[in-house]
Scaffold this active site. Structure first.
Site, PDB file in Angstrom:
ATOM      1  N   ARG A  26       0.889  -1.284   0.110  1.00 40.36           N
ATOM      2  CA  ARG A  26      -0.284   0.412   0.009  1.00 40.36           C
ATOM      3  C   ARG A  26       1.486   1.338   0.154  1.00 40.36           C
ATOM      4  O   ARG A  26       0.661   1.945   0.942  1.00 40.36           O
ATOM      5  CB  ARG A  26      -1.208   0.042   0.956  1.00 40.36           C
ATOM      6  CG  ARG A  26      -1.767  -1.324   2.140  1.00 40.36           C
ATOM      7  CD  ARG A  26      -3.065  -0.916  -0.059  1.00 40.36           C
ATOM      8  NE  ARG A  26      -3.926  -0.573   0.527  1.00 40.36           N
ATOM      9  CZ  ARG A  26      -4.670  -1.180   1.597  1.00 40.36           C
ATOM     10  NH1 ARG A  26      -5.098  -2.011   1.922  1.00 40.36           N
ATOM     11  NH2 ARG A  26      -6.453   0.537   1.416  1.00 40.36           N
ATOM     12  N   ARG A  30      -3.154   7.000   1.213  1.00 37.16           N
ATOM     13  CA  ARG A  30      -3.081   8.273   1.613  1.00 37.16           C
ATOM     14  C   ARG A  30      -1.827   8.651   2.975  1.00 37.16           C
ATOM     15  O   ARG A  30      -2.411   9.947   3.382  1.00 37.16           O
ATOM     16  CB  ARG A  30      -4.130   8.177   2.691  1.00 37.16           C
ATOM     17  CG  ARG A  30      -6.048   8.210   1.844  1.00 37.16           C
ATOM     18  CD  ARG A  30      -6.927   7.242   3.023  1.00 37.16           C
ATOM     19  NE  ARG A  30      -6.770   6.238   3.044  1.00 37.16           N
ATOM     20  CZ  ARG A  30      -7.645   5.164   3.865  1.00 37.16           C
ATOM     21  NH1 ARG A  30      -8.902   5.748   3.967  1.00 37.16           N
ATOM     22  NH2 ARG A  30      -7.074   4.599   4.119  1.00 37.16           N
ATOM     23  N   ARG A  39      -6.338  12.124  -5.501  1.00 36.67           N
ATOM     24  CA  ARG A  39      -7.276  11.498  -4.876  1.00 36.67           C
ATOM     25  C   ARG A  39      -8.924  12.871  -5.123  1.00 36.67           C
ATOM     26  O   ARG A  39      -9.385  11.790  -5.747  1.00 36.67           O
ATOM     27  CB  ARG A  39      -7.320  11.055  -3.420  1.00 36.67           C
ATOM     28  CG  ARG A  39      -8.225  10.466  -2.435  1.00 36.67           C
ATOM     29  CD  ARG A  39      -9.029   9.368  -3.073  1.00 36.67           C
ATOM     30  NE  ARG A  39      -9.848   8.556  -2.728  1.00 36.67           N
ATOM     31  CZ  ARG A  39     -10.866   8.258  -2.461  1.00 36.67           C
ATOM     32  NH1 ARG A  39     -12.102   9.753  -3.533  1.00 36.67           N
ATOM     33  NH2 ARG A  39     -11.644   7.892  -1.865  1.00 36.67           N
ATOM     34  N   ASP A  76      -7.052  -1.924  -6.749  1.00 33.15           N
ATOM     35  CA  ASP A  76      -7.964  -2.600  -5.402  1.00 33.15           C
ATOM     36  C   ASP A  76      -7.743  -4.090  -6.038  1.00 33.15           C
ATOM     37  O   ASP A  76      -7.946  -4.911  -6.928  1.00 33.15           O
ATOM     38  CB  ASP A  76      -9.040  -1.618  -4.876  1.00 33.15           C
ATOM     39  CG  ASP A  76      -8.984  -2.310  -3.688  1.00 33.15           C
ATOM     40  OD1 ASP A  76      -8.341  -1.179  -2.924  1.00 33.15           O
ATOM     41  OD2 ASP A  76     -10.012  -3.048  -3.595  1.00 33.15           O
ATOM     42  N   TYR A 152     -15.477 -10.634   0.607  1.00 35.70           N
ATOM     43  CA  TYR A 152     -16.431  -9.487   0.491  1.00 35.70           C
ATOM     44  C   TYR A 152     -17.784  -9.522  -0.716  1.00 35.70           C
ATOM     45  O   TYR A 152     -18.155  -9.072  -0.073  1.00 35.70           O
ATOM     46  CB  TYR A 152     -15.157  -8.326  -0.256  1.00 35.70           C
ATOM     47  CG  TYR A 152     -14.076  -7.846   0.363  1.00 35.70           C
ATOM     48  CD1 TYR A 152     -14.795  -6.256   1.559  1.00 35.70           C
ATOM     49  CD2 TYR A 152     -12.656  -8.559   0.555  1.00 35.70           C
ATOM     50  CE1 TYR A 152     -13.316  -5.827   2.702  1.00 35.70           C
ATOM     51  CE2 TYR A 152     -11.870  -7.806   2.013  1.00 35.70           C
ATOM     52  CZ  TYR A 152     -11.785  -7.014   2.271  1.00 35.70           C
ATOM     53  OH  TYR A 152     -11.415  -6.141   2.812  1.00 35.70           O
TER      54      TYR A 152
HETATM   55  C1  LIG Z   1      -7.900  -6.131   1.527  1.00 32.71           C
HETATM   56  C2  LIG Z   1      -7.796  -5.153   0.260  1.00 32.71           C
HETATM   57  C3  LIG Z   1      -8.639  -4.536  -0.257  1.00 32.71           C
HETATM   58  N1  LIG Z   1      -7.177  -4.193  -1.147  1.00 32.71           N
HETATM   59  C4  LIG Z   1      -5.880  -4.859  -1.243  1.00 32.71           C
HETATM   60  C5  LIG Z   1      -6.737  -5.095   0.090  1.00 32.71           C
HETATM   61  C6  LIG Z   1      -5.652  -6.315  -0.105  1.00 32.71           C
HETATM   62  C7  LIG Z   1      -4.199  -5.477   1.337  1.00 32.71           C
HETATM   63  C8  LIG Z   1      -4.736  -5.162   2.464  1.00 32.71           C
HETATM   64  O1  LIG Z   1      -5.033  -6.369   2.875  1.00 32.71           O
HETATM   65  O2  LIG Z   1      -4.098  -4.120   2.614  1.00 32.71           O
HETATM   66  C9  LIG Z   1      -4.845  -4.176  -1.857  1.00 32.71           C
HETATM   67  C10 LIG Z   1      -4.442  -2.481  -2.583  1.00 32.71           C
HETATM   68  N2  LIG Z   1      -5.104  -1.212  -2.110  1.00 32.71           N
HETATM   69  C11 LIG Z   1      -4.760  -0.520  -2.987  1.00 32.71           C
HETATM   70  C12 LIG Z   1      -3.570  -1.322  -3.378  1.00 32.71           C
HETATM   71  C13 LIG Z   1      -3.076  -0.157  -4.485  1.00 32.71           C
HETATM   72  C14 LIG Z   1      -1.452  -0.450  -4.591  1.00 32.71           C
HETATM   73  C15 LIG Z   1      -0.687  -0.100  -3.300  1.00 32.71           C
HETATM   74  O3  LIG Z   1      -0.456  -1.425  -2.249  1.00 32.71           O
HETATM   75  O4  LIG Z   1      -0.391   0.922  -3.693  1.00 32.71           O
HETATM   76  C16 LIG Z   1      -3.526  -2.295  -3.455  1.00 32.71           C
HETATM   77  C17 LIG Z   1      -2.495  -3.704  -3.640  1.00 32.71           C
HETATM   78  C18 LIG Z   1      -5.255   0.675  -3.012  1.00 32.71           C
HETATM   79  C19 LIG Z   1      -6.663   1.069  -2.320  1.00 32.71           C
HETATM   80  N3  LIG Z   1      -7.226   0.685  -1.989  1.00 32.71           N
HETATM   81  C20 LIG Z   1      -8.104   1.216  -0.410  1.00 32.71           C
HETATM   82  C21 LIG Z   1      -7.118   2.656  -0.653  1.00 32.71           C
HETATM   83  C22 LIG Z   1      -7.557   3.780   0.283  1.00 32.71           C
HETATM   84  C23 LIG Z   1      -8.701   4.687  -0.541  1.00 32.71           C
HETATM   85  C24 LIG Z   1      -8.785   5.929  -0.767  1.00 32.71           C
HETATM   86  O5  LIG Z   1      -8.089   6.153  -1.106  1.00 32.71           O
HETATM   87  O6  LIG Z   1      -9.906   6.357   0.339  1.00 32.71           O
HETATM   88  C25 LIG Z   1      -6.069   2.160  -1.669  1.00 32.71           C
HETATM   89  C26 LIG Z   1      -5.326   3.771  -1.272  1.00 32.71           C
HETATM   90  C27 LIG Z   1      -9.464   0.719  -0.694  1.00 32.71           C
HETATM   91  C28 LIG Z   1      -9.237  -0.312   0.079  1.00 32.71           C
HETATM   92  N4  LIG Z   1      -9.252  -1.372  -0.446  1.00 32.71           N
HETATM   93  C29 LIG Z   1      -9.489  -2.425   0.309  1.00 32.71           C
HETATM   94  C30 LIG Z   1     -10.361  -1.771   1.892  1.00 32.71           C
HETATM   95  C31 LIG Z   1     -10.734  -3.089   2.348  1.00 32.71           C
HETATM   96  C32 LIG Z   1     -10.402  -0.834   1.554  1.00 32.71           C
HETATM   97  C33 LIG Z   1     -10.271   0.423   2.756  1.00 32.71           C
HETATM   98  C34 LIG Z   1      -9.708   0.851   3.451  1.00 32.71           C
HETATM   99  C35 LIG Z   1      -8.894   1.860   3.448  1.00 32.71           C
HETATM  100  O7  LIG Z   1      -9.027   2.671   3.034  1.00 32.71           O
HETATM  101  O8  LIG Z   1      -6.873   1.268   3.339  1.00 32.71           O
HETATM  102  C36 LIG Z   1     -10.106  -3.787  -0.044  1.00 32.71           C
END
Ligand SMILES: Cc1c2[nH]c(c1CCC(=O)O)Cc1[nH]c(c(CCC(=O)O)c1C)Cc1[nH]c(c(CCC(=O)O)c1C)Cc1[nH]c(c(C)c1CCC(=O)O)C2
Length: 343
Positions: A26, A30, A39, A76, A152
């Site tokens: 990640r 943010r 964003r 994602d 999910y």
């Molecule tokens: C379970 C999971 C998700 N997404 C992901 C997982 C597996 C990894 C982990 O366990 O953390 C994987 C993921 N999500 C995102 C990436 C992008 C690449 C990176 O790693 O930089 C990757 C590899 C962007 C993202 N995916 C998300 C964001 C935040 C969204 C925002 O900008 O509001 C980002 C940058 C949103 C997201 N997406 C998901 C959730 C639960 C959430 C909300 C929680 C959060 O906000 O962190 C599902």
């Protein structure tokens, strides 16, 4: 630089490298002010994922700032159910939401037909990144592992106990197999296409693997991941695959010996000495600094980084966190960690 000469790829191929390559799960997100700015200019989170100009920009941001050894394409794990036709949206301040699968009839509405059309922007983003990234940086593609994605799809979002999904699996296991199978097929096709478009390695995120008893872990996490990896290897035998079966404890050893993955992402709770003795003889290991230590900084952070490096640097190893970086992480702590890891 040729892919096979890149530091990250050499480590993934089982080489003990002169220093550990480093990237962070990640890493685009943010905690970076420049991410928050991009964003805010997008029309929601999914728009960011599906607009190559924006996705390339946010993928590049952590590379420009920190020069990590690898770059993970911005997207994602929930784009897969979305591509199959399930309703997926991100609620501001809440997280992902899906219209949940309630019975096996709902599965019939999901179709593989539009997968590649739907994912075309992600493929385009990969192609552009391949051109824009520094020559030594490795490009990582990714997807969620079937169980984590299916959790999910059934729960309709994040969950505390996975009660709906687990009850479905235990009471109607053949139905549950069918849902997992669809995600295996979609994910295999998706990752192969990511490689075709420039990904030099791929990571499968099984973030919620740690909630199952052993028989279920084998059936719904290990076996599906094994099939995806075999599918990729049948087309691209030389492309390394990283698997992150978060939270599985001792069962990490089955994943090391049986999954076919070249590398395993270690979660924060796993002993690095145990990983050195039981996993590293079979696979490259990646991890596993607690993301909250990186928030706190100070002496415990330094001691933890040193311990990971000293326990794991005698074998094939990639430095990373044990889970994704969190939004409140101070940027100076990331810079400090990079200096320590790079020596
Ligand atoms: C379970 C999971 C998700 N997404 C992901 C997982 C597996 C990894 C982990 O366990 O953390 C994987 C993921 N999500 C995102 C990436 C992008 C690449 C990176 O790693 O930089 C990757 C590899 C962007 C993202 N995916 C998300 C964001 C935040 C969204 C925002 O900008 O509001 C980002 C940058 C949103 C997201 N997406 C998901 C959730 C639960 C959430 C909300 C929680 C959060 O906000 O962190 C599902």
């Amino acid at each position: 630089m040729k892919t096979e000469n890149k530091l990250m790829i050499r480590a993934l191929k089982g080489e003990k490298t002169e220093r550990a390559p480093i990237w962070l799960m990640r890493q685009a997100g943010r905690f970076l002010p420049e991410y928050r700015k991009t964003r805010a200019s997008a029309n929601g989170f999914l728009d960011l994922c599906y607009t190559p100009d924006l996705a390339v920009e946010v993928t590049m941001q952590p590379i420009r700032r920190f020069g990590f050894d690898a770059s993970i394409v911005f997207s994602d794990i929930l784009v897969i159910p979305h591509a199959l036709g399930q309703k997926v949206w991100f609620e501001e301040g809440v997280g992902p939401k899906l219209e949940p699968l309630k019975s096996i009839k709902d599965l019939e509405k999901l179709k593989l037909d539009n997968l590649h059309t739907h994912m075309a922007p992600v493929y385009e983003t990969l192609g552009r990144l391949k051109e824009e990234l520094p020559k030594e940086t490795t490009l990582i593609g990714f997807a969620g592992a079937p169980w984590t994605v299916v959790s999910y799809m059934i729960e309709g979002g994040s969950s505390k106990d996975y009660a709906k999904a687990k009850t479905w699996a235990y009471s109607r296991p053949e139905e549950f197999d069918r849902i997992i199978d669809l995600i295996v097929d979609a994910t295999t096709l998706y990752l192969i296409k990511q490689i075709e478009n420039g990904a030099e390695t791929v990571q499968l995120f099984d973030s919620w693997a740690g909630i199952w008893p052993e028989f279920a872990l084998r059936r719904w996490c290990l076996e599906p991941c094994k099939r995806i990896i075999a599918g990729i290897k049948s087309v691209y035998p030389d492309v390394p695959v990283i698997l992150f079966p978060r939270g599985v404890g001792d069962s990490y050893k089955f994943f090391a010996k049986e999954s076919g993955a070249d590398a395993l992402g270690l979660d924060t709770t796993l002993s690095t000495e145990w990983a050195r003795d039981h996993l590293q003889p079979h696979v490259t290991v990646q991890g596993n600094l607690d993301p909250l230590l990186l928030v706190a900084g100070g002496e415990l952070l330094d001691r933890s980084i040193e311990k990971i490096l000293s326990d794991l640097s005698d074998g094939p190893f990639i430095f990373n966190l044990g889970h994704g970086i969190v939004p409140q992480t101070p940027i100076e702590n990331v810079e400090h960690m990079l200096k320590r890891v790079r020596g």
